[in-house]
Motif scaffolding. Structure first.
Motif: not given
Length: 158
Positions: A80-93, A95-110
């Motif tokens: 999923y896509e999200t936004t991260r707020v980072v401090l760059h040269r004293g300024e908050l900006i 930044v688009p961020h892609t997060v990957h959640k790997p498969p969950d073995v317990r969910a697979c099993t269930f």
């Protein structure tokens, strides 16, 4: 009023409210608490008022579908896509961020234990041994050499 006795507390707008409540996972007991009636009254309303019963059924079906979709997503992994707020040269900006959640073995099993119980139930024995005696022997020897502290036969002369 359906007959002799106390008039019903049911109101037509309860159907829409019940749909929303069931969409959020409400049980019959939750409905009874919300409408301030006994749980047997909810059972009666489900039998006597088709629009109420249909709303409850639709809300629960949609909620179950959302849960099944969420479980499936966890089982196979998702991004999923999200936004991260980072401090760059004293300024908050932001930044688009892609997060990957790997498969969950317990969910697979269930998921598999419920969808294919004959193949995935607890304690099920495999129909045949895929490893075979040659592979099993190599695995056993590797474990024995690991336990004896010999990890590399070529390097240690084992």
């Amino acid at each position: 009023m359906d007959g002799p006795g106390r008039p019903s507390l049911y109101q037509p707008e309860f159907a829409a409210q019940a749909f929303e409540l069931c969409l959020a996972g409400a049980t019959n007991r939750d409905l009874a608490d919300t409408f301030e009636v006994g749980h047997s009254t909810i059972d009666n309303w489900l039998r006597k008022h088709p629009e109420f019963a249909q709303s409850v059924k639709r809300g629960r079906a949609l909620a179950d579908g959302r849960v099944a979709h969420g479980l499936y997503s966890r089982a196979i992994g998702y991004t999923y896509e999200t936004t991260r707020v980072v401090l760059h040269r004293g300024e908050l900006i932001s930044v688009p961020h892609t997060v990957h959640k790997p498969p969950d073995v317990r969910a697979c099993t269930f998921w598999l234990r419920n969808r294919r119980p004959q193949q995935w139930r607890k304690g099920a024995k495999p129909a045949h041994d895929l490893a075979g005696p040659g592979v099993r022997g190599r695995i056993d020897r590797a474990w024995r050499s690991r336990e004896s502290g010999c990890f590399s036969a070529a390097a240690r002369g084992c």
